[in-house]
Design a protein around this motif. Structure first.
Motif, PDB file in Angstrom:
ATOM      1  N   MET A  56     -12.294 142.754  59.323  1.00  0.00           N
ATOM      2  CA  MET A  56     -12.612 142.233  57.665  1.00  0.00           C
ATOM      3  C   MET A  56     -11.818 143.103  56.659  1.00  0.00           C
ATOM      4  N   ASP A  57     -11.418 142.562  55.783  1.00  0.00           N
ATOM      5  CA  ASP A  57     -10.894 143.043  54.623  1.00  0.00           C
ATOM      6  C   ASP A  57     -11.784 143.779  53.807  1.00  0.00           C
ATOM      7  N   SER A  58     -11.400 145.128  53.240  1.00  0.00           N
ATOM      8  CA  SER A  58     -12.545 146.052  52.869  1.00  0.00           C
ATOM      9  C   SER A  58     -12.790 145.455  51.431  1.00  0.00           C
ATOM     10  N   SER A  59     -12.051 144.735  50.800  1.00  0.00           N
ATOM     11  CA  SER A  59     -12.738 144.175  49.594  1.00  0.00           C
ATOM     12  C   SER A  59     -13.960 143.075  49.676  1.00  0.00           C
ATOM     13  N   LEU A  60     -13.835 142.396  51.007  1.00  0.00           N
ATOM     14  CA  LEU A  60     -14.823 141.684  51.238  1.00  0.00           C
ATOM     15  C   LEU A  60     -15.957 142.400  51.605  1.00  0.00           C
ATOM     16  N   ASP A  61     -16.035 143.523  52.209  1.00  0.00           N
ATOM     17  CA  ASP A  61     -17.292 144.500  52.277  1.00  0.00           C
ATOM     18  C   ASP A  61     -17.740 144.662  51.158  1.00  0.00           C
ATOM     19  N   ALA A  62     -16.894 145.149  50.182  1.00  0.00           N
ATOM     20  CA  ALA A  62     -17.402 145.512  48.970  1.00  0.00           C
ATOM     21  C   ALA A  62     -18.337 144.206  48.249  1.00  0.00           C
ATOM     22  N   ILE A  63     -17.753 143.017  48.235  1.00  0.00           N
ATOM     23  CA  ILE A  63     -18.245 141.934  47.914  1.00  0.00           C
ATOM     24  C   ILE A  63     -19.491 141.709  48.297  1.00  0.00           C
ATOM     25  N   PHE A  64     -19.771 141.583  49.608  1.00  0.00           N
ATOM     26  CA  PHE A  64     -20.956 141.357  50.627  1.00  0.00           C
ATOM     27  C   PHE A  64     -22.055 142.388  50.202  1.00  0.00           C
ATOM     28  N   SER A  65     -21.550 143.797  50.135  1.00  0.00           N
ATOM     29  CA  SER A  65     -22.266 144.631  49.900  1.00  0.00           C
ATOM     30  C   SER A  65     -22.965 144.661  48.365  1.00  0.00           C
ATOM     31  N   ALA A  66     -22.086 144.032  47.326  1.00  0.00           N
ATOM     32  CA  ALA A  66     -22.900 143.879  46.185  1.00  0.00           C
ATOM     33  C   ALA A  66     -23.758 142.911  45.793  1.00  0.00           C
ATOM     34  N   LEU A  67     -23.260 141.681  46.628  1.00  0.00           N
ATOM     35  CA  LEU A  67     -24.095 140.754  46.753  1.00  0.00           C
ATOM     36  C   LEU A  67     -25.479 140.718  47.705  1.00  0.00           C
ATOM     37  N   SER A  68     -25.817 141.920  48.255  1.00  0.00           N
ATOM     38  CA  SER A  68     -26.594 141.975  49.071  1.00  0.00           C
ATOM     39  C   SER A  68     -28.035 142.187  48.269  1.00  0.00           C
ATOM     40  N   ASP A  69     -27.737 142.610  47.043  1.00  0.00           N
ATOM     41  CA  ASP A  69     -28.978 142.758  46.133  1.00  0.00           C
ATOM     42  C   ASP A  69     -29.442 141.743  45.414  1.00  0.00           C
ATOM     43  N   PRO A  70     -30.684 141.375  45.371  1.00  0.00           N
ATOM     44  CA  PRO A  70     -31.158 140.055  44.494  1.00  0.00           C
ATOM     45  C   PRO A  70     -30.937 140.357  43.087  1.00  0.00           C
ATOM     46  N   THR A  71     -30.847 141.442  42.539  1.00  0.00           N
ATOM     47  CA  THR A  71     -30.891 141.551  41.104  1.00  0.00           C
ATOM     48  C   THR A  71     -29.403 141.231  40.732  1.00  0.00           C
ATOM     49  N   ARG A  72     -28.384 141.846  41.638  1.00  0.00           N
ATOM     50  CA  ARG A  72     -27.105 141.471  41.290  1.00  0.00           C
ATOM     51  C   ARG A  72     -26.817 140.170  41.522  1.00  0.00           C
ATOM     52  N   ARG A  73     -27.331 139.435  42.467  1.00  0.00           N
ATOM     53  CA  ARG A  73     -26.945 137.920  42.580  1.00  0.00           C
ATOM     54  C   ARG A  73     -27.678 137.276  41.382  1.00  0.00           C
ATOM     55  N   ALA A  74     -28.792 137.697  40.726  1.00  0.00           N
ATOM     56  CA  ALA A  74     -29.373 137.269  39.501  1.00  0.00           C
ATOM     57  C   ALA A  74     -28.390 137.318  38.321  1.00  0.00           C
ATOM     58  N   ILE A  75     -27.959 138.536  38.249  1.00  0.00           N
ATOM     59  CA  ILE A  75     -26.937 139.151  37.149  1.00  0.00           C
ATOM     60  C   ILE A  75     -25.866 137.828  37.364  1.00  0.00           C
ATOM     61  N   LEU A  76     -25.298 137.722  38.453  1.00  0.00           N
ATOM     62  CA  LEU A  76     -24.194 136.716  38.554  1.00  0.00           C
ATOM     63  C   LEU A  76     -24.490 135.324  38.200  1.00  0.00           C
ATOM     64  N   GLY A  77     -25.671 134.962  38.624  1.00  0.00           N
ATOM     65  CA  GLY A  77     -26.210 133.616  38.332  1.00  0.00           C
ATOM     66  C   GLY A  77     -26.315 133.460  36.671  1.00  0.00           C
ATOM     67  N   ARG A  78     -26.488 134.586  36.024  1.00  0.00           N
ATOM     68  CA  ARG A  78     -26.465 134.576  34.609  1.00  0.00           C
ATOM     69  C   ARG A  78     -25.410 134.302  34.060  1.00  0.00           C
ATOM     70  N   LEU A  79     -24.299 135.222  34.541  1.00  0.00           N
ATOM     71  CA  LEU A  79     -23.035 135.114  33.991  1.00  0.00           C
ATOM     72  C   LEU A  79     -22.317 133.934  34.408  1.00  0.00           C
ATOM     73  N   ALA A  80     -22.732 133.141  35.353  1.00  0.00           N
ATOM     74  CA  ALA A  80     -21.988 131.899  35.780  1.00  0.00           C
ATOM     75  C   ALA A  80     -22.389 130.820  34.328  1.00  0.00           C
ATOM     76  N   ARG A  81     -23.193 130.992  33.799  1.00  0.00           N
ATOM     77  CA  ARG A  81     -23.383 130.381  32.378  1.00  0.00           C
ATOM     78  C   ARG A  81     -22.718 130.807  31.385  1.00  0.00           C
ATOM     79  N   GLY A  82     -22.063 132.095  31.238  1.00  0.00           N
ATOM     80  CA  GLY A  82     -21.064 132.453  30.328  1.00  0.00           C
ATOM     81  C   GLY A  82     -21.347 133.959  29.859  1.00  0.00           C
ATOM     82  N   LYS A  83     -20.547 134.599  29.321  1.00  0.00           N
ATOM     83  CA  LYS A  83     -20.300 135.955  29.068  1.00  0.00           C
ATOM     84  C   LYS A  83     -21.698 136.611  28.679  1.00  0.00           C
ATOM     85  N   ALA A  84     -22.239 137.823  28.864  1.00  0.00           N
ATOM     86  CA  ALA A  84     -23.449 138.462  28.332  1.00  0.00           C
ATOM     87  C   ALA A  84     -23.306 139.639  28.213  1.00  0.00           C
ATOM     88  N   THR A  85     -23.910 140.512  27.332  1.00  0.00           N
ATOM     89  CA  THR A  85     -23.837 142.122  27.123  1.00  0.00           C
ATOM     90  C   THR A  85     -25.031 142.455  28.126  1.00  0.00           C
TER      91      THR A  85
END
Length: 114
Positions: A1-30
């Protein structure tokens, strides 16, 4: 597997980070806007943002005195492409199962009609 995929899946393994991505899907945020819904300090949120940035899922911008974060669609596309290979596998498997079940159903109908 591509090492960048490893980093992506590792980042996505945390629920807080997934929630942050969900928020950013609605637009930029500080950082302050991203920290607001969580019971976490801004430094803790900043650590999560660093993991997401290192995985290529978000990037930091610059607007006047703030540094809003935004999604990076290329990393999400990489995941979608990877999952797409498996989706094709399952679609083909289900198609074969459907053909098999149709044949079996026809066989059972033939037996009951005797």
């Amino acid at each position: 597997m591509d090492s960048s995929l490893d980093a992506i899946f590792s980042a996505l393994s945390d629920p807080t980070r997934r929630a942050i991505l969900g928020r950013l899907a609605r637009g930029k945020a500080t950082v302050a806007e991203l920290a607001d819904p969580f019971e976490l300090s801004q430094p803790a949120i900043s650590k999560h943002l660093k993991v997401l940035e290192q995985a290529g899922l978000i990037r930091s911008g610059r607007e006047a005195t703030s540094r809003p974060r935004e999604l990076q669609p290329d990393a999400l596309k990489k995941i979608s492409d990877w999952i797409g290979d498996y989706r094709r596998f399952w679609d083909q498997s289900f198609d074969r199962l459907d053909v098999y079940l149709s044949k079996e159903q026809g066989y059972e109908d033939d037996k009951s009609g005797d």
